[in-house]
Design an enzyme around this catalytic site. Structure first.
Site, mmCIF file in Angstrom:
data_model
loop_
_atom_site.group_PDB
_atom_site.id
_atom_site.type_symbol
_atom_site.label_atom_id
_atom_site.label_comp_id
_atom_site.label_asym_id
_atom_site.label_seq_id
_atom_site.Cartn_x
_atom_site.Cartn_y
_atom_site.Cartn_z
ATOM 1 N N TRP A 550 -44.431 69.877 -26.105
ATOM 2 C CA TRP A 550 -43.006 70.091 -26.370
ATOM 3 C C TRP A 550 -42.302 70.782 -25.204
ATOM 4 O O TRP A 550 -41.367 71.549 -25.383
ATOM 5 C CB TRP A 550 -42.796 70.859 -27.676
ATOM 6 C CG TRP A 550 -43.413 70.171 -28.847
ATOM 7 C CD1 TRP A 550 -43.181 68.871 -29.238
ATOM 8 C CD2 TRP A 550 -44.360 70.692 -29.786
ATOM 9 N NE1 TRP A 550 -43.927 68.566 -30.347
ATOM 10 C CE2 TRP A 550 -44.666 69.669 -30.719
ATOM 11 C CE3 TRP A 550 -44.981 71.923 -29.941
ATOM 12 C CZ2 TRP A 550 -45.562 69.842 -31.766
ATOM 13 C CZ3 TRP A 550 -45.882 72.107 -30.990
ATOM 14 C CH2 TRP A 550 -46.155 71.064 -31.878
ATOM 15 N N HIS A 551 -42.776 70.471 -23.986
ATOM 16 C CA HIS A 551 -42.188 71.047 -22.777
ATOM 17 C C HIS A 551 -41.714 69.909 -21.877
ATOM 18 O O HIS A 551 -42.294 69.636 -20.837
ATOM 19 C CB HIS A 551 -43.214 71.927 -22.039
ATOM 20 C CG HIS A 551 -43.676 73.103 -22.819
ATOM 21 N ND1 HIS A 551 -44.893 73.726 -22.599
ATOM 22 C CD2 HIS A 551 -43.092 73.777 -23.841
ATOM 23 C CE1 HIS A 551 -45.038 74.731 -23.452
ATOM 24 N NE2 HIS A 551 -43.953 74.778 -24.212
ATOM 25 N N TYR A 552 -40.634 69.245 -22.256
ATOM 26 C CA TYR A 552 -40.167 68.054 -21.561
ATOM 27 C C TYR A 552 -39.271 68.449 -20.390
ATOM 28 O O TYR A 552 -38.316 69.205 -20.560
ATOM 29 C CB TYR A 552 -39.382 67.145 -22.516
ATOM 30 C CG TYR A 552 -39.793 67.263 -23.966
ATOM 31 C CD1 TYR A 552 -41.089 66.972 -24.368
ATOM 32 C CD2 TYR A 552 -38.887 67.705 -24.939
ATOM 33 C CE1 TYR A 552 -41.470 67.093 -25.695
ATOM 34 C CE2 TYR A 552 -39.246 67.824 -26.260
ATOM 35 C CZ TYR A 552 -40.551 67.525 -26.638
ATOM 36 O OH TYR A 552 -40.917 67.661 -27.947
#
Length: 619
Positions: A550-552
Site C-alpha cells: 500500500w505504498h504506491y
C-alpha cells in the site's frame, strides 16, 4: 458473563463516540454560494500532502486558497482517532477501494484475481486510515534522487523539512540533530512492549542484528520500537495536525464531496479546475490566478492529468481525449511487496482482542489514553540488508520487517482478513483451516517487505468517465530480483524466530510453532516448485502469500526535462506547462526505504516553501 462484557464494551465505545462527536471540532464545507470564481491557489486532494499545502499556503492572509476533496470530512466516525481501530477503516467510505490486476502474484486473491489497493478518501487521506508508522527512509534514497538530476532533493536538502513537520514526544533518546520539536505532526512511541515484542528484540540481537532506538536518526539499520503519528493516544493525521488549526482562516475555503474531473488548460497554462459539486452531477469551473496543485495521490493525480489531456498520446487516443502535452503520466508505478511469515505462540504473549474489548482497557483509554487501544499493534519494525544488498555493498536496507501479534478470540484468520484481505482466501486454503477452528490460535506474523523492487507497473484510464476507477497494473514480481529478496526475507524471519529468546514464547509439548508456515510451503510447492526446503519452494511461498504494501509511488515521476520518463521537474512543475504542480507520493522517482507517509508530508512541506519563494509571498 462473556456476552455481558462484550455488550458493556460496545456501550462504552459508543458512549466514547458520542463524546467525541460532541467535543471534537467539526469540519464544515464552504457553501456553494460562497465559492469565489477565482482563487490564488487551488489544491486538489485533502490527503497527506494536500492538508499540508493548503494549511501552509494559507498562513499568508493575503493569499486565497481553495482545497477540494472528493471524500467526506468523517465528522461522524469516532473510530478514526482510535489507533487499534485502524483495521476496520478500509471497509468504510474512507477508502477508495481501488482494484489492481494481480499479475505476478501466484496466489489467487479473494477478489477474483485482483488485489485490493487501499487508498485514503476524505480529509487526511491515507494518513487518516494508515497504520500510522512514521518512517522517513534512508539518506541514500534522497541522495539517489539528487544524482538523477533532481537538484535540491538530497538528504541534506530534505532533512530540514522532516524536522519542520515534526514534534517528537517519545521517551526513547533520539539525536536532536535529526528530529523536530515544534512542528504540527506529533510523533511518539508505544511506551510499553508486550512480552513477545520484548523477546523478539532479544532474539534479533542474538542473531547479530542491533536494536536501534531511532531508525529516523543517524543510522536506519536494526530493529526498533515503531515511531507513530499518534498524539496522546489518538491518531494524528495531517487533517488533525495541519488542517484543523487552519480551518477557520478567512482566506481558506474547503469543500468535501467535490470530485475533480480535469484541470482547465488555456494554451500552455493551467488556469483552474472543472469539478462536480457535492452530492450533485452539476459541474463547476473555478479559476486559479497563480497555480493549481494536484495532491490527489499516486492513483488520482495521474488520472486527473490524463483526463485533462496530459499524458501518452496513444493512451489518450483510446478514449478520444485531445492531447495537451506528451508526458509519461501513469508509468513508473512502484509499490512495496509484503511477504507473510506466521508463527504460533504457546500463550497470550501479545495483544488480544478480548483484552481490547475489556472494560478495563476501554476505561484506560478513555481516561489516560493508554493501553492496547492506543496502538495499531505494529510496535516493532526493523531494517536489514539481504545477502544481495550486502554483496553489492548497499548503504541502505532492502528489507523491512513488521511484527504483528494479535491473538485470542479474533483468531489468526480473522486478523489476516482484516489486515491482508486481498489474500485471505489463499491463506486459509493453504492451511486447510477455517476461521472457526483457527480462533483459538495465539500467533504472531512477521511481514518481510521488499523495499526497493525492480518491478515496474503502469496506470491506465478505464474510460473518459471521471467517476470510473483507472486500470492499475502493478506487475509484481516481473523482476526476479524481487522474488529473490522476499525469499531471503523469509529465511531471515525463520532464523530470528528460531532464536533461544523466542523459544520461551513458542515452545510447548505438542506445539509446532511453524505448523501454519509448513502448510503454506506444502501447498505452494506442490506444482513443481521444488522440494519443501528448497529456494524454489520458498520463492513460491513468497509469491503465493504476498500482498501490496500500500505504498504506491512514481506515476508522475520527478526528473529533469531530458528524462523521457519524467512528468515534473525538481520544482514539481509539470514539464511544458505553466500554472500546475504535482505534490504527493506520485512524484517520487523511486521508492524510499520504508513507509511513504512521512516522506509525502516532507514533500508537501518543501513544495510549499518553493511555491512561496517562487511567487514572492514569503515563508
Amino acid at each position: 458473563m462473556r456476552t455481558f462484557a462484550k455488550l458493556a464494551a460496545v456501550i462504552a465505545l459508543f458512549a466514547y463516540g458520542l463524546v467525541k462527536l460532541n467535543t471534537s471540532p467539526k469540519y464544515d464545507n464552504v457553501a456553494v454560494k460562497d465559492l469565489k470564481d477565482e482563487y490564488d491557489f487551488i489544491v486538489v486532494g485533502a490527503g497527506s500532502a494536500g492538508c499540508v499545502v493548503a494549511a501552509r499556503l494559507s498562513e499568508n492572509p493575503n493569499i486565497s486558497v481553495l482545497l477540494l476533496e472528493s471524500g467526506d470530512s468523517h465528522n461522524d466516525n469516532w473510530k478514526v482517532g482510535v489507533p487499534l481501530a485502524t483495521h476496520t477503516l478500509p471497509a468504510t467510505n474512507m477508502n477508495w477501494r481501488y482494484m489492481a490486476t494481480d499479475n505476478g502474484m501466484v496466489g489467487k486473491t479473494k477478489y477474483g484475481g485482483q488485489t485490493h489497493w487501499i487508498a485514503g478518501k476524505g480529509l487526511g487521506g491515507s494518513s487518516a486510515i494508515n497504520w500510522m508508522m512514521y518512517v522517513r527512509g534512508n539518506a541514500e534514497d534522497y541522495n539517489s534522487w539528487a544524482r538523477e538530476g533532481n537538484d535540491g532533493w538530497s538528504y541534506d536538502d530534505v532533512l530540514p523539512y522532516f524536522k519542520k513537520a515534526e514534534t517528537y514526544t517519545g521517551s526513547l533518546d533520539v539525536d536532536e540533530e535529526y528530529h523536530g520539536n515544534s512542528g504540527p505532526l506529533s510523533v511518539s512511541i508505544v511506551e510499553k512492549l508486550t512480552p513477545v515484542q520484548s523477546a523478539f528484540l532479544e532474539a534479533v540481537q542474538e542473531k547479530g542484528y542491533p536494536v536501534n532506538n531511532d531508525y529516523n536518526g543517524k543510522t536506519q539499520f536494526g530493529f526498533s520500537r515503531t515511531q507513530y503519528t499518534i498524539k496522546d493516544g489518538r491518531r494524528w493525521s495531517t487533517a488533525d495536525a495541519y488542517l484543523r488549526p487552519a480551518w477557520h482562516r478567512g482566506n481558506l475555503d474547503v469543500m468535501t464531496g467535490a470530485h475533480v474531473d480535469k484541470v482547465v488548460v488555456e494554451g500552455r497554462r493551467v488556469v483552474g479546475v472543472d469539478f462536480f459539486l457535492p452530492f450533485s452531477l452539476e459541474k463547476k469551473t473555478i479559476r486559479s490566478r497563480k497555480e493549481t496543485i494536484l495532491c490527489a495521490g499516486s492513483v488520482a493525480s495521474p488520472k486527473i492529468l490524463m483526463q485533462s489531456g496530459i499524458g501518452p498520446k496513444e493512451e489518450l487516443a483510446k478514449h478520444n481525449i485531445p492531447q495537451v502535452a506528451e508526458l509519461s503520466v501513469g508509468n513508473n508505478l512502484q509499490d512495496h511487496v509484503l511477504g507473510l511469515f506466521p508463527f504460533i505462540l504457546n500463550g497470550h504473549h501479545g495483544y488480544t482482542v478480548a483484552e481490547a474489548e475489556s472494560i478495563s482497557s476501554i476505561l484506560k483509554y478513555l481516561i489516560w489514553h493508554t493501553g492496547v487501544l492506543s496502538t495499531s499493534g505494529l510496535d516493532v519494525t526493523g531494517f536489514v540488508r539481504s545477502k544481495y544488498a550486502i554483496a553489492e555493498n548497499w548503504t541502505r536496507p532492502d528489507i523491512q520487517y513488521y511484527l504483528l501479534c494479535v491473538s485470542g478470540e479474533s483468531g489468526l484468520a480473522t486478523t489476516m482478513s482484516n489486515i491482508r484481505r486481498d489474500f485471505t482466501d489463499a491463506f486459509l486454503r493453504s492451511t486447510n483451516a477455517t476461521k472457526d477452528n483457527m480462533k483459538a490460535i495465539n500467533s504472531c506474523t512477521l511481514f518481510p517487505n521488499v523495499l526497493h523492487p525492480e518491478s515496474r507497473g503502469q496506470l491506465l484510464l478505464r474510460s473518459a468517465n471521471p467517476f470510473d476507477s483507472p486500470i492499475i497494473e502493478p506487475r509484481y514480481f516481473s523482476a526476479q530480483r524481487d522474488v529473490d529478496v522476499l525469499r531471503e526475507g523469509l529465511k531471515i524471519a525463520l532464523d530470528i524466530v528460531d532464536a533461544d529468546a523466542m523459544r520461551k514464547m513458542t515452545e510447548a509439548e505438542g506445539l509446532d510453532k511453524l505448523a501454519i508456515f509448513k502448510q503454506m510451503k506444502r501447498v505452494s510447492c506442490v506444482s513443481g516448485h521444488g522440494e519443501d526446503q528448497s529456494d524454489a519452494c520458498l520463492g513460491a511461498v513468497a509469491q503465493t502469500a504476498s500482498s501490496t504494501g500500500w505504498h504506491y509511488v512514481g506515476t508522475c515521476k520527478m526528473g529533469p526535462r531530458s528524462d523521457p520518463s519524467a512528468v515534473v521537474g525538481s520544482d514539481l512543475k509539470v514539464h511544458g506547462l505553466d500554472g500546475i504542480r504535482v505534490v504527493d507520493a506520485s512524484i517520487m522517482p523511486t521508492l524510499v526505504s520504508g513507509n511513504t507517509n512521512a516522506p509525502t508530508i516532507m514533500i508537501a512541506e518543501k513544495a510549499t516553501d518553493m511555491i512561496k519563494i517562487g511567487w514572492g509571498v514569503g515563508l
